[in-house]
Design an enzyme around this catalytic site. Structure first.
Site, PDB file in Angstrom:
ATOM      1  N   LYS A  67     -18.989  -6.855 -20.050  1.00 32.39           N
ATOM      2  CA  LYS A  67     -19.082  -7.587 -21.234  1.00 32.39           C
ATOM      3  C   LYS A  67     -20.244  -8.382 -21.506  1.00 32.39           C
ATOM      4  O   LYS A  67     -20.851  -8.447 -22.417  1.00 32.39           O
ATOM      5  CB  LYS A  67     -17.826  -8.743 -21.374  1.00 32.39           C
ATOM      6  CG  LYS A  67     -16.415  -7.791 -21.546  1.00 32.39           C
ATOM      7  CD  LYS A  67     -15.318  -8.642 -21.437  1.00 32.39           C
ATOM      8  CE  LYS A  67     -13.737  -7.762 -21.265  1.00 32.39           C
ATOM      9  NZ  LYS A  67     -12.748  -8.532 -21.044  1.00 32.39           N
ATOM     10  N   ASP A  94     -10.491 -11.757 -28.637  1.00 29.14           N
ATOM     11  CA  ASP A  94      -9.723 -10.741 -28.130  1.00 29.14           C
ATOM     12  C   ASP A  94      -8.451 -10.339 -29.019  1.00 29.14           C
ATOM     13  O   ASP A  94      -7.740  -9.452 -28.725  1.00 29.14           O
ATOM     14  CB  ASP A  94      -9.013 -11.217 -26.783  1.00 29.14           C
ATOM     15  CG  ASP A  94      -9.583 -10.873 -25.623  1.00 29.14           C
ATOM     16  OD1 ASP A  94     -10.225  -9.480 -25.694  1.00 29.14           O
ATOM     17  OD2 ASP A  94      -9.618 -11.458 -24.410  1.00 29.14           O
ATOM     18  N   GLN A 147     -10.595 -14.140 -19.283  1.00 29.00           N
ATOM     19  CA  GLN A 147     -10.444 -12.884 -18.622  1.00 29.00           C
ATOM     20  C   GLN A 147      -8.949 -12.819 -18.195  1.00 29.00           C
ATOM     21  O   GLN A 147      -8.562 -13.706 -17.549  1.00 29.00           O
ATOM     22  CB  GLN A 147     -11.466 -12.695 -17.537  1.00 29.00           C
ATOM     23  CG  GLN A 147     -11.386 -11.255 -17.116  1.00 29.00           C
ATOM     24  CD  GLN A 147     -11.515  -9.977 -18.025  1.00 29.00           C
ATOM     25  OE1 GLN A 147     -12.306  -9.868 -18.893  1.00 29.00           O
ATOM     26  NE2 GLN A 147     -10.314  -9.163 -17.875  1.00 29.00           N
TER      27      GLN A 147
END
Ligand code: NAD
Length: 280
Positions: free
Chosen positions: A51, A118, A95
């Site tokens: 990422k 997200d 994460q």
């Protein structure tokens, strides 16, 4: 076309986004993503590093918060609160999975919805279900891009989604509905799965079992989207679909690797840039 080339499509999207970031920077606007990792799960470390690399390529500033595995939930929530209030931070990504002593739902709820790149916050999930603008979970958003950019018509088509997880199956079915497909969602308690999947013009598979879907499950000339990703005993990656078994029956398919996988990060980058407009 048989293989839908996710690598090529994701590269194209990343180049488009790079241009957008360049334009924004000419207006004096920069985009910053905060990436939080708790602990040192090796798979998470690889995802986080990918990422960060994508951010660097596109021109998004990434700020890393690497916290030890014994970080308390309160400490993590405090960091999120600080980042929520920081005007220089556009996106916050935690994460997953988190260590067992931390409640993931509470952490997701703590993220400011307008920074939830997200798309996991209940507010964004709700916005998706009522068809309003918000962040959409990256993997399903990537699938829509794969279909559209491969000129595969969605409207009016019979779409079957296998899997009803919050991250893939549910948002996937909402997005296909938004694109005017006729959507059926299957899951572990579905009876006669084969009978249902054989109806699909577009079959989206996200059930988490390697090579589960064989040619018996699909109709001639179906489009198959394989979201699954597994490392087989031979150390090679494979999906939830038995590619070799179905390839002669399908009109198009996403291979694993090189199908859905590369799209997830591209869509995360897209969400980071969209955050600028969403925060206005
Ligand atoms: P999950 O385990 O949370 O959900 C699996 C779903 O499949 C459940 O809803 C379950 O009801 C259903 N299911 C399980 N067995 C079934 C069966 N025999 N018949 C019908 N339905 C069944 O998984 P997930 O997080 O949605 O992920 C699904 C797959 O996608 C996994 O292989 C995962 O690794 C992969 N994945 C890939 C990406 C990517 O970027 N490519 C992102 C997320 C997940």
């Amino acid at each position: 076309m048989k293989n839908i080339d996710g690598k090529q499509i994701s590269n194209l999207i990343k180049d488009e986004l790079k241009n957008e970031v360049k334009k924004l920077s000419q207006e004096g606007i920069s985009i910053t993503l905060a990436v939080i990792q708790v602990g040192e799960d090796p798979a998470s470390t690889v995802y986080v590093s990918n990422k960060k690399k994508a951010c660097e390529y596109i021109g998004i500033i990434s700020k890393s918060y690497e916290l030890p595995s014994n970080t308390s939930q309160t400490e993590l929530l405090d960091l999120i609160k600080t980042l929520n209030l920081d005007k220089k931070i556009n996106g916050i990504l935690v994460q997953l999975p988190l260590p067992k002593h931390i409640n993931e739902d509470e952490v997701i709820r703590a993220i400011e919805p307008k920074k939830d790149v997200d798309g996991f916050h209940p507010e964004n999930v709700g916005l998706l279900s009522i068809g309003q603008k918000g962040f959409v979970s990256c993997t399903p958003a990537g699938v829509i891009q794969l279909l559209k950019r491969s000129n595969i018509e969605i409207e009016g088509k019979e779409c079957v989604v296998i899997g009803r997880s919050n991250i893939v199956g549910k948002p996937m079915s909402m997005l296909m509905l938004r694109e005017n497909a006729t959507v059926t969602v299957c899951h572990s308690r579905t009876k006669n799965l084969k009978e249902v999947t054989k109806r699909a013009d577009i079959l989206i598979v996200a059930l988490g079992i390697p090579k589960f879907i064989t040619s018996e499950y699909i109709k001639e000339d179906a489009v198959i989207i394989d979201v699954g990703i597994h490392r087989g005993e031979d150390n090679k990656l494979c999906g939830d679909v038995n590619y070799d078994d179905v390839i002669n029956k399908v009109s198009a398919i996403t291979p694993v690797p090189g199908g859905v996988g590369p799209m997830t990060i591209a869509m995360l980058m897209n969400n980071c840039i969209e955050s600028n407009a969403i925060q206005k």
